[in-house]
Design an enzyme around this catalytic site. Structure first.
Site, PDB file in Angstrom:
ATOM      1  N   GLY A 118       0.819  -1.218   0.000  1.00  0.00           N
ATOM      2  CA  GLY A 118       0.000   0.000   0.000  1.00  0.00           C
ATOM      3  C   GLY A 118       0.844   1.256   0.000  1.00  0.00           C
ATOM      4  CB  ILE A 140       5.373  -9.728   9.013  1.00  0.00           C
ATOM      5  CG1 ILE A 140       3.853  -9.573   8.910  1.00  0.00           C
ATOM      6  CG2 ILE A 140       5.964  -8.832  10.085  1.00  0.00           C
ATOM      7  CD1 ILE A 140       3.099 -10.187  10.084  1.00  0.00           C
ATOM      8  CG  ASP A 141       1.762  -9.908   5.103  1.00  0.00           C
ATOM      9  OD1 ASP A 141       1.758 -10.366   6.262  1.00  0.00           O
ATOM     10  OD2 ASP A 141       0.970  -9.023   4.722  1.00  0.00           O
ATOM     11  NE  ARG A 176      -7.211 -30.889  24.120  1.00  0.00           N
ATOM     12  CZ  ARG A 176      -7.217 -30.079  25.171  1.00  0.00           C
ATOM     13  NH1 ARG A 176      -6.258 -29.198  25.332  1.00  0.00           N
ATOM     14  NH2 ARG A 176      -8.174 -30.146  26.063  1.00  0.00           N
ATOM     15  CG  MET A 183      -1.144 -11.922  10.886  1.00  0.00           C
ATOM     16  SD  MET A 183      -0.476 -10.308  11.378  1.00  0.00           S
ATOM     17  CE  MET A 183      -1.858  -9.676  12.326  1.00  0.00           C
ATOM     18  NE  ARG A 185      -1.652  -7.789   2.955  1.00  0.00           N
ATOM     19  CZ  ARG A 185      -1.566  -6.731   2.197  1.00  0.00           C
ATOM     20  NH1 ARG A 185      -2.605  -5.943   2.011  1.00  0.00           N
ATOM     21  NH2 ARG A 185      -0.439  -6.427   1.595  1.00  0.00           N
ATOM     22  NE  ARG A 280      -9.494 -27.180  23.834  1.00  0.00           N
ATOM     23  CZ  ARG A 280     -10.429 -28.122  23.810  1.00  0.00           C
ATOM     24  NH1 ARG A 280     -10.940 -28.502  22.641  1.00  0.00           N
ATOM     25  NH2 ARG A 280     -10.849 -28.692  24.915  1.00  0.00           N
ATOM     26  NE  ARG A 289       1.745  -5.256  12.076  1.00  0.00           N
ATOM     27  CZ  ARG A 289       0.486  -4.895  11.827  1.00  0.00           C
ATOM     28  NH1 ARG A 289      -0.261  -5.655  11.042  1.00  0.00           N
ATOM     29  NH2 ARG A 289      -0.010  -3.800  12.302  1.00  0.00           N
TER      30      ARG A 289
HETATM   31  O1  F6P Z   1       0.324  -6.794   6.100  1.00  0.00           O
HETATM   32  C1  F6P Z   1       0.707  -7.065   7.403  1.00  0.00           C
HETATM   33  C2  F6P Z   1      -0.446  -7.606   8.215  1.00  0.00           C
HETATM   34  O2  F6P Z   1       0.020  -7.916   9.515  1.00  0.00           O
HETATM   35  C3  F6P Z   1      -1.145  -8.828   7.596  1.00  0.00           C
HETATM   36  O3  F6P Z   1      -0.427 -10.012   7.762  1.00  0.00           O
HETATM   37  C4  F6P Z   1      -2.469  -8.780   8.312  1.00  0.00           C
HETATM   38  O4  F6P Z   1      -3.469  -9.394   7.540  1.00  0.00           O
HETATM   39  C5  F6P Z   1      -2.739  -7.297   8.432  1.00  0.00           C
HETATM   40  O5  F6P Z   1      -1.493  -6.650   8.330  1.00  0.00           O
HETATM   41  C6  F6P Z   1      -3.393  -6.888   9.740  1.00  0.00           C
HETATM   42  O6  F6P Z   1      -3.648  -5.518   9.716  1.00  0.00           O
HETATM   43  P1  F6P Z   1      -4.116  -4.661  10.972  1.00  0.00           P
HETATM   44  O7  F6P Z   1      -2.874  -4.244  11.716  1.00  0.00           O
HETATM   45  O8  F6P Z   1      -4.843  -3.504  10.384  1.00  0.00           O
HETATM   46  O9  F6P Z   1      -4.958  -5.540  11.822  1.00  0.00           O
END
Ligand code: F6P
Length: 362
Positions: A118, A140-141, A176, A183, A185, A280, A289
């Site tokens: 972005g 991080i993605d 289990r 995360m 995305r 679970r 993050r």
């Molecule tokens: O793009 C980084 C990220 O941590 C994604 O892995 C996650 O989907 C998103 O941002 C979460 O965003 P927010 O901080 O708005 O919850």
């Protein structure tokens, strides 16, 4: 053109290693080129609202090991579509010229934008308007194209891998299925790497839609081998065959308004419904993050910061610093943001996972 003063900002979601980039940019600009450095507060919001701090050597001392960003960030504010108050009414307007005027009045020669998809899209738009911009790939993605790795990714994988180690012992004790939702995305990089490192039995990623029966088959197969527990890593963007991603909520002002979350719970419910195996779920969330960057990320972030200032001095505007092999080079920002970098189904990494018995639920 001699560069005298540069601006720097961190945009989008935070990520371990941001402070290492800010530190490296500031030190390189001052030590090597005698420049002044201005840090905009809260990303592009600070650029539009002219909110900034002067960055100097004492100001960036002692931050290399710290998570977060000393400048603050936001993943909502876009100068080209910026929330303003017009006669008491909220309205989204293009405020990019206001941002450019701020740069001019501060005597700033250009901007280093540390961001993911972005923020780099916005950086590209400023570049198209004639602003001198250099980007630094953050997320991080790890889903940015045109670079092998983004900084922050390795720290997130480390956190997820440590969580899997802990889930293993409790999974084994209780016989289990333990699910860890991570995360990433629309890309499965964190899940794939953490799953490989943490000895997962099943890894579910957006690039490979899963069949619930295949997951249960794997759990049963392990039972027959006297392994009465299973570990499943689910990327937040994973989805069943002929199904959809699970959306947790929408953040309309954001570059990508979709916030994913909840697929781990869905997989758990489906496993229990069909197989009756106790399951679970742990959602790792923003722990991925936060916290200290691992050494790899501190080093990479430092190299990126140094390279970004050098790219600036060399007049390589509209570019992003990028790791390719073991070299840092520059690439056009648009190459990085044109399409998301996804896990390739025939990659050596996916094949290695399959070879050691990991199921992708396909
Ligand atoms: O793009 C980084 C990220 O941590 C994604 O892995 C996650 O989907 C998103 O941002 C979460 O965003 P927010 O901080 O708005 O919850």
């Amino acid at each position: 053109m001699k560069v005298n003063k540069i601006g720097v900002l961190t945009g989008g979601g935070d990520c371990p290693g941001l402070n290492s980039v800010i530190r490296a940019v500031t030190k390189t600009a001052i030590n090597l080129y005698d420049m002044e450095v201005i840090g905009f507060v809260d990303g592009f919001k600070g650029l539009v609202e002219n909110s900034y701090i002067k960055l100097d050597l004492p100001g960036v001392s002692g931050i290399n090991h710290k998570g977060g960003t000393i400048l603050g960030t936001t993943n909502r504010d876009n100068p080209f579509h910026f929330l303003t108050l017009q006669n008491g009414k909220e309205e989204y307007l293009d405020q990019s010229d206001r941002a450019i005027n701020n740069l001019k009045s501060l005597g700033i020669d250009g901007l280093i934008v540390i961001g993911g998809d972005g923020s780099l899209h916005i950086a590209q738009k400023f570049s198209d308007k004639g602003v001198s911009v250099v980007g630094v790939p953050k997320t991080i993605d790890n889903d940015l194209s045109a670079t092998d790795v983004t900084f922050g990714f390795n720290t997130a994988v480390n956190t997820a891998s440590e969580a899997l180690d802990k889930l293993h012992t409790t999974a084994e004790s209780h016989h289990r299925v333990m699910i860890l939702e991570v995360m990433g995305r629309y890309a499965g990089w964190i899940a794939l790497h953490a799953g490989l490192s943490g000895g997962a039995d099943v890894i579910l990623i957006p690039e490979i839609p899963y069949k619930i029966e295949k997951i249960i088959e794997k759990v049963h197969q392990r039972y027959q081998q006297h392994k009465k527990f299973s570990i499943i890593v689910v990327a937040e963007g994973a989805l069943p065959e002929n199904g959809e991603m699970v959306v947790q909520k929408l953040v309309p002002e954001s570059h990508d308004p979709i916030r994913l979350g909840g697929i781990g719970q869905k997989v758990a419910e489906d496993i229990e419904k069909i197989s009756n195996v106790e399951t679970r779920v742990t959602v790792l969330g923003h722990l991925q993050r936060g916290g200290q960057p691992v050494p790899y990320d501190r080093i990479m972030a430092t190299r990126y910061g140094v390279a970004a200032v050098k790219a600036f001095v060399d007049g390589e505007y509209g570019t992003m610093v990028s790791l390719q092999g073991n070299k840092i080079i520059t690439v056009p920002i648009k190459d990085a943001v044109e399409e998301l970098k996804k896990v390739e189904l025939t990659s050596e990494l996916v094949e290695a996972a399959r070879a050691v018995g990991i199921s992708f639920g396909d």
